[in-house]
Design a protein around this motif. Structure first.
Motif, PDB file in Angstrom:
ATOM      1  N   SER A   1     -40.924  21.647  32.201  1.00  0.00           N
ATOM      2  CA  SER A   1     -40.674  21.271  30.811  1.00  0.00           C
ATOM      3  C   SER A   1     -41.212  22.365  29.895  1.00  0.00           C
ATOM      4  O   SER A   1     -41.936  23.267  30.333  1.00  0.00           O
ATOM      5  CB  SER A   1     -41.371  19.952  30.491  1.00  0.00           C
ATOM      6  OG  SER A   1     -42.783  20.118  30.551  1.00  0.00           O
ATOM      7  N   ASP A   2     -40.886  22.278  28.620  1.00  0.00           N
ATOM      8  CA  ASP A   2     -41.427  23.237  27.652  1.00  0.00           C
ATOM      9  C   ASP A   2     -42.950  23.166  27.625  1.00  0.00           C
ATOM     10  O   ASP A   2     -43.628  24.192  27.497  1.00  0.00           O
ATOM     11  CB  ASP A   2     -40.854  22.948  26.257  1.00  0.00           C
ATOM     12  CG  ASP A   2     -39.364  23.283  26.154  1.00  0.00           C
ATOM     13  OD1 ASP A   2     -38.867  24.049  27.005  1.00  0.00           O
ATOM     14  OD2 ASP A   2     -38.712  22.761  25.228  1.00  0.00           O
ATOM     15  N   ALA A   3     -43.480  21.951  27.738  1.00  0.00           N
ATOM     16  CA  ALA A   3     -44.932  21.789  27.733  1.00  0.00           C
ATOM     17  C   ALA A   3     -45.556  22.434  28.971  1.00  0.00           C
ATOM     18  O   ALA A   3     -46.638  23.043  28.885  1.00  0.00           O
ATOM     19  CB  ALA A   3     -45.291  20.303  27.677  1.00  0.00           C
ATOM     20  N   ASP A   4     -44.877  22.326  30.128  1.00  0.00           N
ATOM     21  CA  ASP A   4     -45.366  22.976  31.349  1.00  0.00           C
ATOM     22  C   ASP A   4     -45.458  24.484  31.147  1.00  0.00           C
ATOM     23  O   ASP A   4     -46.447  25.127  31.538  1.00  0.00           O
ATOM     24  CB  ASP A   4     -44.423  22.687  32.524  1.00  0.00           C
ATOM     25  CG  ASP A   4     -44.424  21.229  32.961  1.00  0.00           C
ATOM     26  OD1 ASP A   4     -45.426  20.538  32.708  1.00  0.00           O
ATOM     27  OD2 ASP A   4     -43.417  20.794  33.547  1.00  0.00           O
ATOM     28  N   ILE A   5     -44.425  25.049  30.577  1.00  0.00           N
ATOM     29  CA  ILE A   5     -44.378  26.504  30.361  1.00  0.00           C
ATOM     30  C   ILE A   5     -45.467  26.936  29.381  1.00  0.00           C
ATOM     31  O   ILE A   5     -46.172  27.931  29.598  1.00  0.00           O
ATOM     32  CB  ILE A   5     -42.990  26.918  29.858  1.00  0.00           C
ATOM     33  CG1 ILE A   5     -41.934  26.636  30.937  1.00  0.00           C
ATOM     34  CG2 ILE A   5     -42.973  28.394  29.466  1.00  0.00           C
ATOM     35  CD1 ILE A   5     -40.504  26.821  30.471  1.00  0.00           C
ATOM     36  N   GLN A   6     -45.615  26.158  28.322  1.00  0.00           N
ATOM     37  CA  GLN A   6     -46.592  26.513  27.294  1.00  0.00           C
ATOM     38  C   GLN A   6     -48.015  26.495  27.830  1.00  0.00           C
ATOM     39  O   GLN A   6     -48.787  27.442  27.636  1.00  0.00           O
ATOM     40  CB  GLN A   6     -46.472  25.559  26.107  1.00  0.00           C
ATOM     41  CG  GLN A   6     -47.443  25.876  24.975  1.00  0.00           C
ATOM     42  CD  GLN A   6     -47.299  24.917  23.801  1.00  0.00           C
ATOM     43  OE1 GLN A   6     -46.510  23.983  23.842  1.00  0.00           O
ATOM     44  NE2 GLN A   6     -48.059  25.142  22.748  1.00  0.00           N
TER      45      GLN A   6
ATOM     46  N   ARG B   1     -48.740  29.408  30.238  1.00  0.00           N
ATOM     47  CA  ARG B   1     -48.975  30.682  29.533  1.00  0.00           C
ATOM     48  C   ARG B   1     -50.359  30.711  28.890  1.00  0.00           C
ATOM     49  O   ARG B   1     -51.024  31.752  28.866  1.00  0.00           O
ATOM     50  CB  ARG B   1     -47.879  30.904  28.502  1.00  0.00           C
ATOM     51  CG  ARG B   1     -46.542  31.274  29.150  1.00  0.00           C
ATOM     52  CD  ARG B   1     -45.411  31.359  28.157  1.00  0.00           C
ATOM     53  NE  ARG B   1     -44.200  31.905  28.788  1.00  0.00           N
ATOM     54  CZ  ARG B   1     -42.980  31.823  28.263  1.00  0.00           C
ATOM     55  NH1 ARG B   1     -42.805  31.238  27.082  1.00  0.00           N
ATOM     56  NH2 ARG B   1     -41.947  32.346  28.905  1.00  0.00           N
TER      57      ARG B   1
END
Length: 252
Positions: free
Chosen positions: A210-215, A218
């Motif tokens: 998900s976008d939250a996983d990626i964020q 990083r």
């Protein structure tokens, strides 16, 4: 017509027995003994690959319910949870909701689950993880693929990329787990780790990040980099496969 007695009066040590044998004998019928003998012989001759999931589960149930036909219970468990692995990893509350599953059956299932986890973990700990990647993936799937809530764990590596610690950092809900980059890096410093592999599961079965996983990945990688700690990868474990952030090009 044969009259049956309640199981507890005959077998007080096995509260899972829901259907008793005739009072007249109190013995395991010959057809049941023969069936159990055949299953054991097939297992010894060909291993688990020679048996469908419900028969492998029967072998486990034999120990918990020594004087009852366990095939119906094995089939009921497979039908409810899907396969052998999902039966073992199912929460205790869901297992005991199945008619025929009491303390003895629950104990046997969870002993087998614990043994599987410990065996797969032994193939990862104190090993060069980058040269034993398949063992690492097997371990992650064994311990996380069938969880019903998200779990975030970290493998801490030394300068030789040997696993020195494997720790659960957080548990969450069916679609979220709280992760704090500062705490991850702090723990890496406490263990004198030189590198990390992040791992979490998606109970939905879909390992797409998900976008939250990626964020958050990083953020952890950036925080670790300032202290010369490398994040080798972030793995998301699904029901049948996994996603590697590095393989997706999400790491530099």
């Amino acid at each position: 017509m044969t009259h049956f007695a309640e199981a507890p009066s005959l077998f007080p040590d096995h509260d899972d027995v829901k259907q008793a044998l005739p009072i007249a004998t109190g013995k395991v019928p010959s057809y049941m003994r023969d069936h159990r003998k055949r299953l054991r012989e097939r297992f010894l001759a060909g291993g688990a690959t020679a048996m469908p999931d419900y028969e492998l589960l029967e072998l486990v149930l034999f120990r918990a319910i020594p004087r009852q036909d366990v095939k119906p219970l094995a089939r009921a468990l497979i039908e409810k949870f899907g396969d052998f692995n999902r039966v073992l990893s199912a929460p205790a509350t869901q297992l005991t909701a199945v008619n025929g599953v009491g303390d003895a059956v629950l104990l046997e299932l969870k002993i087998v689950e614990a043994a599987a986890h410990r065996l797969s973990r032994s193939r990862v700990m104190q090993r060069h993880v980058l040269s034993g990647w398949d063992a690492l993936l097997d371990y992650c799937h064994t311990t996380m693929a069938h969880r019903e809530t998200e779990q975030f764990r970290i493998l801490f590596l030394d300068t030789k990329n040997t696993v020195i610690a494997d720790e659960e950092q957080a548990q969450g809900t069916v679609d979220h787990v709280p992760v704090y980059p500062r705490e991850v890096v702090k723990r890496a410093l406490e263990l004198n780790a030189s590198a990390l592999i992040l791992v979490h599961n998606h109970p939905s079965g879909d390992p797409t990040p998900s976008d939250a996983d990626i964020q958050v990945t990083r953020q952890i990688a950036a925080a670790a980099k300032t202290l010369s700690i490398t994040v080798h990868d972030h793995l998301i474990i699904g029901k049948a496969n996994e996603t590697s952030f590095r393989a997706l090009g999400l790491f530099d």
